[in-house]
Write an enzyme that holds these catalytic residues in place. Structure first.
Site, short mmCIF file in Angstrom:
data_model
loop_
_atom_site.label_atom_id
_atom_site.label_comp_id
_atom_site.label_asym_id
_atom_site.label_seq_id
_atom_site.Cartn_x
_atom_site.Cartn_y
_atom_site.Cartn_z
N LYS A 170 8.01 30.89 -13.84
CA LYS A 170 9.37 30.96 -14.40
C LYS A 170 9.28 31.80 -15.68
O LYS A 170 8.81 31.35 -16.72
CB LYS A 170 9.92 29.59 -14.77
N GLU A 245 -0.03 27.42 -24.99
CA GLU A 245 -0.24 28.47 -25.98
C GLU A 245 1.01 28.47 -26.85
O GLU A 245 2.06 28.91 -26.41
CB GLU A 245 -0.39 29.84 -25.30
N CYS A 279 2.89 35.88 -31.63
CA CYS A 279 2.44 34.53 -32.01
C CYS A 279 1.23 34.59 -32.93
O CYS A 279 1.02 33.69 -33.74
CB CYS A 279 2.15 33.71 -30.78
N GLU A 378 6.91 28.93 -38.52
CA GLU A 378 6.83 30.21 -37.84
C GLU A 378 8.23 30.84 -37.80
O GLU A 378 9.18 30.22 -37.35
CB GLU A 378 6.33 29.98 -36.42
#
Ligand code: NAP
Ligand code: MG
Length: 474
Positions: A170, A245, A279, A378
Site C-alpha cells: 500500500k 522505519e 527521515c 521532527e
C-alpha cells in the site's frame, strides 16, 4: 491526467470493488495530476489470497532463480527510467535531477544490491549437530510513505523477493504512481502471478487492514511514529512481526577542526535535498561556540545557490509534498519564533514570487537550545536548527538527548575524534564527512526511530524465519 483507478492483484490490473476515488495533486502547481481508487477490505482480502496462493511455490524457488529475477527487474526498471523520473517530479515535486540521481537510482540500486547479496547469502547453516535453515517468513504487507516513493518500495520489495516472500503493497496516497509503475515492471520481468499485489487506499482503510490481517505474517512499515505505534498495536493481535522505519531528528556534530565551508555546505544540503523531507536529514547542527559567527556567515552565503522554484527547472529546490505538509512546516517555523530562536534565514510564508505550489522558505534557526520544540520534534521540511557547544562531551550529550536514533553525522579531521563521535551517537547510521550512500550497509533506527533494519543482507533477514532441525545428520 493519470487515471489509474485499478489495483494490481494476482498478476492483473483489476477494478476496485469500491467506488471511492481520490485526486492526486502536483505540489508544484496545485493542479490535479491524477486519480486513484481507495481500495476496500474486499480488495485487500483478494490481494492477500493471491499472495497466499503464490507463497508455496515462490518461497521454494531457488536462490539462483531469485537472483536472475531481481536482475531482470533491475533491467526492466532501467528501461522505464524516463517515466519514473517524470512521475516522481510530478507527484512529489522533486527536482528532475534529484528524481534521477537519487529517487530513480535508489530504486535501481536496491534491486541490484539484493541480487548481489543473494549470491553470498546462505539459507542453511550447520551448527554443532544441528542444521539451521532460514525459511521465508510468509506473506508480507508493505506500507510506505511519500517522501521516497521508489526507494522505500524498492528496498522492501527487493528484500522480500530475495527471501521468497509474496507481498501486498500500500503506497502513500499522495504519491501512488511511481509505485504503480512497478507492477508493470515486475510483469515485464516475468514475476509469477500473485507475488506482487498493490492495493491503493487510505491509511485508515488499507493500512489498518494490512497490519491487522490474520493472513499476513509480517508487516514492514515506513512512516511516522504515531502510525508506527498503531501498526504495532494492530499487529499485536495476531503476534505478527513488524519492522518499523520511523522518523528522526538527527544531529550533525561539527568538530572544532572542521572546515567551516564544508560544514555549512553539509548543513545546507540537509534542508535543500528533497526539500528537507528526509527521515535521516541532519536537522540539528551542533557547532563549537567559537565557530558560530563564521558558520552562520557561510550558511547565508551558500543557501542562495539553491533557490526554491519549479522542480522542472535546473538547480531549483522543489515544494513540499502537500498542503498538509506545508501547514505543518509553517506551524513549526512559527513555533521556533515563539520559542525565542533567531531566524538566520527564511521564516513563515511562501518565498517571493511563488504563490502557487506548496513552496516553503528554507529556514535556519540559531540560538537554539535542545529543549525547544523545534530541536526535539521532527519537522520534515526545509528547516534546521543550530545549537552551540563548548566541549565534545557536551556535543555528544546534546546529540543523544532525543527520543530518536535514526542517523548521525560528524564533520571534522582528527580520526580519533571522528571515531569517538561515531561510536558515541546512539543511532543506526553514522556518516562521517558526507560519506556516500552504501546500499550494502544496514539502515534503520535506534530508540523511537524504529525496529529492524532494511537494505542489503540485513534487509533480507527481516523476511526470514530461522528453523532449527535437530537429529538429521548432514
Ligand atoms: P505516515 O502518515 O505515517 O504515513 C506512512 C504510510 O502509512 C502511508 O502509506 C499512510 O497512508 C499509511 N498509514 C496512515 N495511517 C495508517 C494506519 N492507521 N495504519 C497503517 N498505515 C497507515 O507518514 P508520512 O506522513 O507519509 O511520512 C512522513 C514520515 O515518515 C516522517 O515521520 C518520516 O520521518 C517517516 N519516514 C521514515 C523513514 C525511515 O526510513 N525511517 C523514511 C521516510 C519517512 P496514507 O497514504 O493514507 O497517508
Ligand atoms: Mg500521511
Amino acid at each position: 491526467m493519470r487515471n489509474y483507478l485499478k489495483h494490481y492483484i494476482n498478476g492483473e490490473w483489476v477494478e476496485s470493488t469500491g467506488s471511492e476515488t481520490m485526486d492526486v495533486v502536483n505540489p508544484a502547481t496545485e493542479e490535479v495530476m491524477g486519480r486513484i481508487s481507495l481500495g476496500t477490505q474486499e480488495d485487500l482480502d483478494k490481494a492477500v489470497q493471491a499472495a497466499r496462493a503464490a507463497f508455496p511455490s515462490f518461497s521454494k524457488t531457488t536462490k539462483e532463480y531469485r537472483i536472475e529475477l531481481l536482475e531482470k527487474i533491475a533491467e526492466e526498471y532501467a528501461k522505464r527510467k524516463d517515466d519514473i523520473i517524470e512521475v516522481i517530479t510530478e507527484e512529489l515535486g522533486a527536482p528532475l535531477k534529484l528524481s534521477e540521481n537519487v529517487h530513480y537510482n535508489m530504486g535501481y540500486s536496491h534491486f541490484k544490491q539484493a541480487a548481489e547479496e543473494l549470491r553470498n547469502f546462505s539459507f542453511i547453516e550447520e551448527r554443532n549437530k544441528s542444521t539451521v535453515r532460514k525459511e521465508t517468513i510468509g506473506v508480507s504487507g508493505l506500507i510506505t510513505p511519500w517522501n521516497f516513493p521508489t526507494n522505500q518500495t524498492a528496498t522492501k520489495i527487493a528484500s522480500a523477493f530475495a527471501a521468497g516472500s509474496p507481498v501486498i503493497l500500500k503506497p502513500a496516497e499522495v504519491t501512488p504512481f511511481a509505485a504503480m509503475m512497478l507492477a508493470d515492471i515486475f510483469e515485464a520481468a516475468g514475476l509469477p502471478k500473485g507475488v506482487f499485489n498493490l492495493v491503493n487506499g487510505s491509511g485508515e482503510g488499507i493500512g489498518n487492514g494490512i497490519s491487522s490481517h490474520p493472513d499476513i505474517d509480517f508487516v514492514s512499515f515506513t512512516g511516522s511514529g504515531a502510525v508506527g505505534q498503531k501498526v504495532m498495536e494492530n499487529a499485536a493481535k495476531t503476534i505478527k512481526k513488524v519492522a518499523l522505519e520511523l522518523g528522526g531528528k538527527s544531529p550533525m556534530i561539527v568538530l572544532d577542526d572542521a572546515d567551516v565551508t564544508k560544514a555549512a555546505k553539509a548543513a545546507v544540503n540537509h534542508i535543500t535535498m528533497n526539500t528537507g523531507q528526509v527521515c535521516t536529514a541532519a536537522t540539528r547542527v551542533l557547532i563549537p561556540k567559537t565557530m558560530k559567527a563564521d558558520f552562520e556567515a557561510k550558511v547565508k552565503e551558500i543557501l542562495p545557490k539553491f533557490p526554491v522554484g519549479d522542480p522542472k527547472e535546473e538547480n531549483a529546490s522543489g515544494p513540499l509534498v502537500s498542503e498538509k505538509q506545508w501547514n505543518t512546516v509553517q506551524g513549526y517555523i512559527q513555533k521556533g519564533i515563539d520559542e525565542g530562536a533567531t531566524l538566520l534565514t527564511g521564516g513563515t510564508g511562501k518565498p517571493d514570487g511563488l504563490d502557487k505550489g506548496y513552496f516553503a522558505k528554507q529556514t535556519v534557526f540559531t540560538d537554539v537550545t535542545n529543549d525547544m520544540v523545534i530541536a526535539q520534534e521532527e519537522i520534515f521540511g526545509p528547516v534546521s536548527v543550530v545549537i552551540t557547544y563548548d566541549t565534545l562531551e557536551e556535543a555528544i550529550e546534546i546529540a543523544n538527548d532525543t527520543v530518536y536514533g535514526l542517523a548521525g553525522y560528524v564533520i571534522g579531521e582528527d580520526p580519533e575524534t571522528l571515531e569517538k563521535v561515531a561510536s558515541s551517537i546512539r543511532a543506526g547510521q553514522i556518516r562521517v564527512n558526507n560519506a556516500k550512500t552504501d546500499f550494502s550497509a544496514p539502515f534503520g533506527g535506534y530508540k523511537q526511530s524504529g525496529i529492524g533494519r532494511e537494505w542489503g543482507d540485513f534487509g533480507i533477514e527481516e523476511y526470514l524465519e530461522a528453523k532449527a532441525v535437530l537429529g538429521i545428520p548432514s
